[in-house]
Motif scaffolding. Structure first.
Motif, PDB file in Angstrom:
ATOM      1  N   SER A   1       0.825  -1.211   0.000  1.00 38.69           N
ATOM      2  CA  SER A   1       0.000   0.000   0.000  1.00 38.69           C
ATOM      3  C   SER A   1       0.861   1.263   0.000  1.00 38.69           C
ATOM      4  N   LYS A   2       2.023   1.214   0.684  1.00 38.32           N
ATOM      5  CA  LYS A   2       2.926   2.364   0.716  1.00 38.32           C
ATOM      6  C   LYS A   2       3.598   2.569  -0.640  1.00 38.32           C
ATOM      7  N   ILE A   3       3.951   1.462  -1.291  1.00 37.55           N
ATOM      8  CA  ILE A   3       4.550   1.567  -2.619  1.00 37.55           C
ATOM      9  C   ILE A   3       3.541   2.162  -3.588  1.00 37.55           C
ATOM     10  N   SER A   4       2.299   1.683  -3.495  1.00 34.13           N
ATOM     11  CA  SER A   4       1.228   2.211  -4.340  1.00 34.13           C
ATOM     12  C   SER A   4       1.061   3.712  -4.139  1.00 34.13           C
ATOM     13  N   GLU A   5       1.077   4.129  -2.882  1.00 31.66           N
ATOM     14  CA  GLU A   5       0.911   5.553  -2.563  1.00 31.66           C
ATOM     15  C   GLU A   5       2.092   6.373  -3.055  1.00 31.66           C
ATOM     16  N   ARG A   6       3.300   5.847  -2.894  1.00 31.42           N
ATOM     17  CA  ARG A   6       4.507   6.579  -3.279  1.00 31.42           C
ATOM     18  C   ARG A   6       4.519   6.891  -4.777  1.00 31.42           C
ATOM     19  N   TYR A   7       3.990   5.975  -5.567  1.00 28.71           N
ATOM     20  CA  TYR A   7       4.048   6.167  -7.012  1.00 28.71           C
ATOM     21  C   TYR A   7       2.744   6.699  -7.604  1.00 28.71           C
ATOM     22  N   GLY A   8       1.895   7.237  -6.742  1.00 35.08           N
ATOM     23  CA  GLY A   8       0.755   8.021  -7.210  1.00 35.08           C
ATOM     24  C   GLY A   8      -0.471   7.248  -7.654  1.00 35.08           C
ATOM     25  N   PHE A   9      -0.604   5.990  -7.241  1.00 36.90           N
ATOM     26  CA  PHE A   9      -1.801   5.236  -7.608  1.00 36.90           C
ATOM     27  C   PHE A   9      -2.948   5.573  -6.662  1.00 36.90           C
ATOM     28  N   ARG A  10      -4.156   5.615  -7.194  1.00 37.47           N
ATOM     29  CA  ARG A  10      -5.317   6.027  -6.393  1.00 37.47           C
ATOM     30  C   ARG A  10      -5.651   5.019  -5.310  1.00 37.47           C
TER      31      ARG A  10
ATOM     32  N   GLY B   1       3.172  -8.670 -15.558  1.00 31.62           N
ATOM     33  CA  GLY B   1       2.550  -9.979 -15.733  1.00 31.62           C
ATOM     34  C   GLY B   1       2.034 -10.622 -14.470  1.00 31.62           C
ATOM     35  N   SER B   2       2.208  -9.952 -13.308  1.00 32.14           N
ATOM     36  CA  SER B   2       1.746 -10.514 -12.039  1.00 32.14           C
ATOM     37  C   SER B   2       1.302  -9.397 -11.106  1.00 32.14           C
ATOM     38  N   ALA B   3       0.483  -9.747 -10.136  1.00 33.89           N
ATOM     39  CA  ALA B   3       0.065  -8.793  -9.110  1.00 33.89           C
ATOM     40  C   ALA B   3       1.238  -8.517  -8.175  1.00 33.89           C
ATOM     41  N   PRO B   4       1.238  -7.387  -7.458  1.00 39.78           N
ATOM     42  CA  PRO B   4       2.358  -7.053  -6.561  1.00 39.78           C
ATOM     43  C   PRO B   4       2.661  -8.144  -5.542  1.00 39.78           C
ATOM     44  N   SER B   5       1.624  -8.731  -4.953  1.00 41.74           N
ATOM     45  CA  SER B   5       1.845  -9.770  -3.944  1.00 41.74           C
ATOM     46  C   SER B   5       2.503 -10.999  -4.551  1.00 41.74           C
ATOM     47  N   GLU B   6       2.155 -11.310  -5.797  1.00 43.76           N
ATOM     48  CA  GLU B   6       2.754 -12.466  -6.464  1.00 43.76           C
ATOM     49  C   GLU B   6       4.215 -12.203  -6.815  1.00 43.76           C
ATOM     50  N   ILE B   7       4.507 -10.976  -7.243  1.00 37.39           N
ATOM     51  CA  ILE B   7       5.896 -10.608  -7.555  1.00 37.39           C
ATOM     52  C   ILE B   7       6.768 -10.763  -6.316  1.00 37.39           C
ATOM     53  N   ARG B   8       6.270 -10.276  -5.213  1.00 40.94           N
ATOM     54  CA  ARG B   8       7.037 -10.334  -3.962  1.00 40.94           C
ATOM     55  C   ARG B   8       7.168 -11.774  -3.477  1.00 40.94           C
TER      56      ARG B   8
END
Length: 280
Positions: free
Chosen positions: A242-251, A265-272
């Motif tokens: 959620s912090k990464i999303s906020e840092r890069y300006g996603f709503r 090609g993957s969701a953030p949780s899958e990448i991690r």
């Protein structure tokens, strides 16, 4: 320790040595040294040619356990003095001073070291200082790379103004080139128009210069840089998604998740979850 106190102590310690007369002349020259007026350094240059006395002086300074910082007028004068002496033991004091400034994140001290070196060796008549110059260059280049790097790496203790000043003293260091300026001023959510303004250029001139320098458009470069930074944050930091999303300006997180699926090609949780295991 104040200027006079330090010089008085050195004169007192020299009383029973062969360097008493030399130290008295030296202390007088140090008291009349103005680090902003290069013409006052001439007597120090002459006196520094007494290598055995200079070795004695450095031993005394080390015994005093003074943290040598060229920001102090007294210690700056001693640093100037030591730079003039072409002896490896004395050069060790000069190098130790620079390294202490770097270890303690003393940007003013590092810049003072660079400034003094540029004056002492302006005609390149002191080749023993070439190694010092190389060490300085290494430190400034390392910090400039940190300054230009992603914010998650912690950045540099030096500022843009520090690097611009360093350019005046280190002929091989360039911090004000167009490419460096763009990298230093690009932030995670900046637009091409905002970046042009921060670089003090018109949008048209900026875009033309950018394409010539980087070989791509501003918008494409910013998109790729954003992707690289997001991937780095997911793989190499513990920041909540959620912090990464906020840092890069996603709503919201769902918008960020869709961005990652589209670009990686993957969701953030899958990448991690599927990140490679680093061998130790």
């Amino acid at each position: 320790m104040g200027n006079n106190e330090l010089y008085d102590r050195l004169e007192y310690d020299a009383i029973k040595t062969d360097w008493h007369a030399w130290m008295s002349k030296t202390a007088q020259a140090l008291r009349h040294t103005d680090i902003r007026r290069f013409g006052t350094w001439a007597e120090l240059e002459r006196l520094s040619k007494n290598v055995p006395a200079m070795r004695w002086l450095v031993i005394r300074l080390n015994n005093y356990h003074i943290n040598p910082s060229p920001v102090s007028p007294a210690e700056a004068a001693l640093y100037i003095f030591a730079c003039y002496c072409p002896d490896n033991r004395v050069l060790g004091y000069v190098v130790d001073t620079l390294m202490l400034c770097y270890r303690t994140s003393d940007s003013k001290g590092m810049l003072m070291c660079a400034r003094i070196h540029s004056v002492v060796n302006r005609k390149e008549e002191y080749p023993h200082l070439n190694g010092l110059y190389n060490i300085m260059m290494g430190f400034f280049l390392k910090e400039f790379a940190r300054f230009l790097g992603p914010e998650w790496e912690g950045g540099s203790f030096m500022t843009e103004n520090d690097f611009r000043e360093a350019e005046r003293y280190l002929p091989d260091f360039k911090a004000s080139g167009f490419k460096e300026m763009v990298q230093a001023r690009a932030t995670p959510q900046i637009t091409g128009e905002e970046l042009a303004r921060r670089c003090n250029m018109s949008n048209t001139a900026f875009r033309a210069h950018f394409k010539e320098t980087f070989g791509t458009t501003v918008s494409h470069w910013l998109r790729e840089r954003k992707k690289e930074r997001i991937m780095h944050s997911l793989l190499h930091t513990d920041l909540p998604i959620s912090k990464i999303s906020e840092r890069y300006g996603f709503r919201n997180d769902s918008t960020f998740s869709e961005y990652c699926r589209r670009n990686f090609g993957s969701a953030p949780s899958e990448i991690r979850k599927n990140k490679p295991v680093t061998e130790t």
